[in-house]
Design a protein around this motif. Structure first.
Motif, short mmCIF file in Angstrom:
data_model
loop_
_atom_site.label_atom_id
_atom_site.label_comp_id
_atom_site.label_asym_id
_atom_site.label_seq_id
_atom_site.Cartn_x
_atom_site.Cartn_y
_atom_site.Cartn_z
N ARG A 29 40.02 45.44 36.40
CA ARG A 29 38.58 45.87 37.20
C ARG A 29 37.50 45.09 36.46
O ARG A 29 36.59 44.51 36.94
CB ARG A 29 38.64 47.50 37.32
N HIS A 77 42.00 41.65 41.60
CA HIS A 77 41.16 42.56 41.55
C HIS A 77 41.84 43.85 42.06
O HIS A 77 42.91 43.73 42.80
CB HIS A 77 39.79 42.37 42.51
N GLU A 83 41.80 51.31 43.20
CA GLU A 83 40.41 52.09 42.71
C GLU A 83 40.81 53.51 42.96
O GLU A 83 40.52 54.24 42.06
CB GLU A 83 39.45 51.61 43.71
#
Length: 118
Positions: A29, A77, A83
């Protein structure tokens, strides 16, 4: 003496998420790169990529998306699911640390002072 810390390893079926994988996700990240995240943990690219593949295969969709190199360069990513998984894992770590603070302090008090009076 360094402050005590709690390291959480969560096993759900055959899937495992622990501090190393969470730190790798944090590194990806932060850096936008699997290689850079691995280097930051003193881990080979091969090992970092292997852990990413393991995590991507364990969840219903990938946690890390990779962009191949080229004129603009490659990168990686966290996906939306990546996330969410990282956020939930870190929240669980914080809850476990808070809930266990009294016991951690009691265990710490039972340790021998290894500093030699320094």
């Amino acid at each position: 003496m360094t402050a005590p810390r709690l390291r959480l390893r969560l096993m759900i079926g055959d899937a495992m998420l622990g501090p190393g994988k969470a730190d790798l996700l944090d590194g990806i990240r932060r850096t936008g790169s699997i290689a850079a995240a691995g280097r930051g943990m003193e881990m080979s690219y091969k090992r970092a990529w292997s852990l990413v593949e393991e995590m991507n295969g364990a969840f219903r969709s990938p946690l890390v998306a990779r962009v191949r190199g080229g004129k603009q360069g490659g990168g990686a990513h966290l996906t939306e699911l990546g996330e969410e998984v990282l956020t939930r894992y870190r929240r669980l770590e914080a809850l476990a640390t808070e809930a266990g603070a009294e016991e951690i302090a009691a265990l710490s008090a039972l340790l021998t002072d290894m500093s030699g009076g320094k």
